[in-house]
Design a protein around this motif. Structure first.
Motif, PDB file in Angstrom:
ATOM      1  N   GLY A   1     -26.634  -5.272  -6.095  1.00 20.02           N
ATOM      2  CA  GLY A   1     -26.597  -4.594  -4.797  1.00 20.02           C
ATOM      3  C   GLY A   1     -27.957  -4.044  -4.397  1.00 20.02           C
ATOM      4  N   GLY A   2     -28.301  -4.200  -3.146  1.00 27.16           N
ATOM      5  CA  GLY A   2     -29.486  -3.565  -2.589  1.00 27.16           C
ATOM      6  C   GLY A   2     -30.835  -4.151  -2.960  1.00 27.16           C
ATOM      7  N   VAL A   3     -30.848  -5.328  -3.594  1.00 31.36           N
ATOM      8  CA  VAL A   3     -32.139  -5.879  -4.038  1.00 31.36           C
ATOM      9  C   VAL A   3     -32.853  -6.687  -2.951  1.00 31.36           C
ATOM     10  CG1 VAL A   3     -31.577  -5.937  -6.504  1.00 31.36           C
ATOM     11  CG2 VAL A   3     -30.989  -7.904  -5.056  1.00 31.36           C
TER      12      VAL A   3
ATOM     13  N   TYR B   1     -28.212 -27.725   6.853  1.00 33.41           N
ATOM     14  CA  TYR B   1     -28.576 -26.625   5.966  1.00 33.41           C
ATOM     15  C   TYR B   1     -27.558 -25.496   6.100  1.00 33.41           C
ATOM     16  CZ  TYR B   1     -33.090 -28.873   5.513  1.00 33.41           C
ATOM     17  OH  TYR B   1     -34.079 -29.775   5.245  1.00 33.41           O
ATOM     18  N   VAL B   2     -27.098 -24.988   4.970  1.00 32.17           N
ATOM     19  CA  VAL B   2     -26.179 -23.855   4.986  1.00 32.17           C
ATOM     20  C   VAL B   2     -26.784 -22.755   4.100  1.00 32.17           C
ATOM     21  CG1 VAL B   2     -23.827 -23.063   4.493  1.00 32.17           C
ATOM     22  CG2 VAL B   2     -24.203 -25.434   5.202  1.00 32.17           C
ATOM     23  N   VAL B   3     -26.919 -21.566   4.661  1.00 35.87           N
ATOM     24  CA  VAL B   3     -27.445 -20.427   3.884  1.00 35.87           C
ATOM     25  C   VAL B   3     -26.313 -19.423   3.722  1.00 35.87           C
ATOM     26  CG1 VAL B   3     -29.112 -18.524   3.833  1.00 35.87           C
ATOM     27  CG2 VAL B   3     -29.790 -20.747   4.780  1.00 35.87           C
ATOM     28  N   ILE B   4     -25.954 -19.106   2.482  1.00 38.14           N
ATOM     29  CA  ILE B   4     -24.850 -18.179   2.245  1.00 38.14           C
ATOM     30  C   ILE B   4     -25.377 -16.872   1.657  1.00 38.14           C
ATOM     31  CG2 ILE B   4     -22.599 -17.859   1.133  1.00 38.14           C
ATOM     32  CD1 ILE B   4     -22.550 -20.932   0.718  1.00 38.14           C
ATOM     33  N   ASP B   5     -25.134 -15.788   2.380  1.00 37.81           N
ATOM     34  CA  ASP B   5     -25.517 -14.461   1.880  1.00 37.81           C
ATOM     35  C   ASP B   5     -24.314 -13.889   1.141  1.00 37.81           C
ATOM     36  OD1 ASP B   5     -26.645 -11.977   1.434  1.00 37.81           O
ATOM     37  OD2 ASP B   5     -26.260 -11.244   3.460  1.00 37.81           O
ATOM     38  N   GLY B   6     -24.412 -13.837  -0.176  1.00 36.47           N
ATOM     39  CA  GLY B   6     -23.258 -13.435  -0.983  1.00 36.47           C
ATOM     40  C   GLY B   6     -23.115 -11.931  -1.138  1.00 36.47           C
ATOM     41  N   GLU B   7     -21.949 -11.586  -1.640  1.00 42.56           N
ATOM     42  CA  GLU B   7     -21.637 -10.197  -1.962  1.00 42.56           C
ATOM     43  C   GLU B   7     -22.410  -9.828  -3.237  1.00 42.56           C
ATOM     44  OE1 GLU B   7     -17.455  -8.019  -3.218  1.00 42.56           O
ATOM     45  OE2 GLU B   7     -17.840 -10.116  -3.609  1.00 42.56           O
ATOM     46  N   ALA B   8     -22.703  -8.530  -3.407  1.00 45.91           N
ATOM     47  CA  ALA B   8     -23.425  -8.101  -4.603  1.00 45.91           C
ATOM     48  C   ALA B   8     -22.576  -8.357  -5.854  1.00 45.91           C
ATOM     49  CB  ALA B   8     -23.762  -6.613  -4.502  1.00 45.91           C
ATOM     50  N   GLY B   9     -23.262  -8.705  -6.952  1.00 45.82           N
ATOM     51  CA  GLY B   9     -22.556  -8.875  -8.221  1.00 45.82           C
ATOM     52  C   GLY B   9     -22.101 -10.299  -8.457  1.00 45.82           C
ATOM     53  N   VAL B  10     -21.179 -10.436  -9.393  1.00 45.16           N
ATOM     54  CA  VAL B  10     -20.852 -11.762  -9.921  1.00 45.16           C
ATOM     55  C   VAL B  10     -19.478 -12.278  -9.462  1.00 45.16           C
ATOM     56  CG1 VAL B  10     -19.763 -11.106 -12.099  1.00 45.16           C
ATOM     57  CG2 VAL B  10     -21.305 -13.055 -12.048  1.00 45.16           C
TER      58      VAL B  10
ATOM     59  N   ALA C   1     -37.402  -5.106  -9.478  1.00 47.13           N
ATOM     60  CA  ALA C   1     -38.108  -5.035 -10.754  1.00 47.13           C
ATOM     61  C   ALA C   1     -37.289  -4.316 -11.829  1.00 47.13           C
ATOM     62  CB  ALA C   1     -39.445  -4.333 -10.550  1.00 47.13           C
ATOM     63  N   SER C   2     -36.101  -3.822 -11.483  1.00 48.47           N
ATOM     64  CA  SER C   2     -35.332  -3.048 -12.459  1.00 48.47           C
ATOM     65  C   SER C   2     -34.688  -3.927 -13.533  1.00 48.47           C
ATOM     66  CB  SER C   2     -34.238  -2.232 -11.751  1.00 48.47           C
ATOM     67  OG  SER C   2     -33.213  -3.088 -11.305  1.00 48.47           O
ATOM     68  N   LYS C   3     -34.480  -3.320 -14.691  1.00 50.03           N
ATOM     69  CA  LYS C   3     -33.814  -3.996 -15.810  1.00 50.03           C
ATOM     70  C   LYS C   3     -32.410  -4.435 -15.384  1.00 50.03           C
ATOM     71  CE  LYS C   3     -33.698  -4.992 -20.202  1.00 50.03           C
ATOM     72  NZ  LYS C   3     -34.726  -5.823 -20.788  1.00 50.03           N
ATOM     73  N   LYS C   4     -31.748  -3.542 -14.643  1.00 53.18           N
ATOM     74  CA  LYS C   4     -30.407  -3.824 -14.160  1.00 53.18           C
ATOM     75  C   LYS C   4     -30.408  -5.068 -13.264  1.00 53.18           C
ATOM     76  CE  LYS C   4     -26.811  -0.485 -13.168  1.00 53.18           C
ATOM     77  NZ  LYS C   4     -26.520   0.724 -12.406  1.00 53.18           N
ATOM     78  N   GLY C   5     -31.392  -5.130 -12.418  1.00 49.88           N
ATOM     79  CA  GLY C   5     -31.498  -6.261 -11.486  1.00 49.88           C
ATOM     80  C   GLY C   5     -31.651  -7.580 -12.218  1.00 49.88           C
ATOM     81  N   THR C   6     -32.539  -7.603 -13.234  1.00 48.45           N
ATOM     82  CA  THR C   6     -32.758  -8.855 -13.959  1.00 48.45           C
ATOM     83  C   THR C   6     -31.554  -9.174 -14.848  1.00 48.45           C
ATOM     84  OG1 THR C   6     -34.037  -7.669 -15.643  1.00 48.45           O
ATOM     85  CG2 THR C   6     -35.289  -8.798 -13.937  1.00 48.45           C
TER      86      THR C   6
END
Ligand SMILES: Nc1ncnc2c1ncn2[C@@H]1O[C@H](COP(=O)(O)OP(=O)(O)OP(=O)(O)O)[C@@H](O)[C@H]1O
Ligand SMILES: [Mg+2]
Length: 254
Positions: free
Chosen positions: A15-17, A136-145, A165-170
């Motif tokens: 979320g929020g990246v 071309y189709v661009v899909i903006d997904g929901e945060a997470g898996v 750059a956060s550990k959580k993000g990677t």
């Protein structure tokens, strides 16, 4: 001339990246580099955002169509389920908004969590139904898996994993990649590391086996645009995010 398979780019991450910002910038880029092609932007996040980033007014969503079809079925309209399904398929085109240079579709915001599961399932059908009408189709997904897990994006050509750059993000993008390796058919995967405080932190990042397509430093132009609620089409060509997304697209050979 026979139509080639559509290029489907899906954006995922914590979320929020910056998923929505990247997805919108991608649409802008494709509109400029491929003005003769059919481009579809899909906001697959019920929290919405892509429409604002692209400067679009949303009138109807996938969820509105789902509700209308369900309501009709409840009314006891003795239509066969198959017929209703056919109708839902036709109606989905009503939810596709036309903007200059591209088309737009939003999943919408169902009222309850249970509904969301259903609309996610519906969205999966919608993507496969619509994709063939576009280049071309661009899909903006929901945060997470979750959407990867539910195979909403079952078949994409490019999986773009966005992180900060956060550990959580990677960690999130590595998890998304692991799940996608099991459940999603994709041709290429890569990450865009966004919102970098400075290039000095690059050696500290661990994106595992995911190739980095570009690094985007904190973009003052984007912050200012965000405050004013302006869309990405007005960003200058040399804005960090525009440059970073262009670099990523070039690396992917799109
Ligand atoms: N490179 C950047 N520099 C500065 N601000 C940025 C950058 N990328 C994104 N932002 C800002 O960060 C915020 C979150 O971005 P965005 O909405 O694109 O993230 P998201 O991953 O789609 O979030 P969500 O998970 O809530 O959908 C926005 O205010 C956006 O303008
Ligand atoms: Mg978003």
């Amino acid at each position: 001339m026979e139509k080639t398979e559509p290029v489907i780019l899906a954006v995922a991450g914590k979320g929020g990246v910056g998923k929505t910002s990247v997805a919108a910038t991608l649409v802008r880029l494709l509109c400029r580099t491929h003005p003769d092609k059919k481009i579809l932007a899909i906001d697959a996040d019920p929290a919405v955002g892509l429409s604002t980033a692209l400067g679009i007014e949303v009138c109807m969503t996938v969820d509105d169509i789902r509700k209308a079809v369900v309501a009709q079925a409840r009314e006891g309209d003795a239509k066969a389920a198959v017929e209703l399904l056919g109708e839902a398929r036709c109606r989905i085109f009503d939810a596709v908004a036309e903007a200059p240079g591209f088309a737009f579709l939003a999943i919408g915001r169902p009222e309850s969590a249970g509904c969301y599961c259903k609309v996610n399932g519906y969205l999966k059908e919608v993507i496969s139904l619509l994709a063939d009408s576009f280049d071309y189709v661009v899909i903006d997904g929901e945060a997470g898996v979750e959407q990867i897990n539910r195979r909403v994006m079952e078949k994409v050509t490019h999986l773009l994993l966005i992180t900060d750059a956060s550990k959580k993000g990677t960690q999130v993008i590595r998890t998304v990649k692991e799940v996608a390796d099991e459940l999603v058919m994709y041709d290429q995967v890569g990450t865009i590391v966004n919102r970098l405080p400075s290039k000095d932190v690059i050696p500290l990042l661990d994106t595992g086996d995911i190739p980095v397509l570009s690094y985007i430093e904190n973009d003052p132009a984007l912050t200012e645009f965000d405050i004013r609620g302006e869309n990405v089409f007005y960003l200058p060509e040399d804005a960090n995010i525009v440059r970073g997304v262009r670099e990523a697209v070039e690396k992917l050979g799109i």
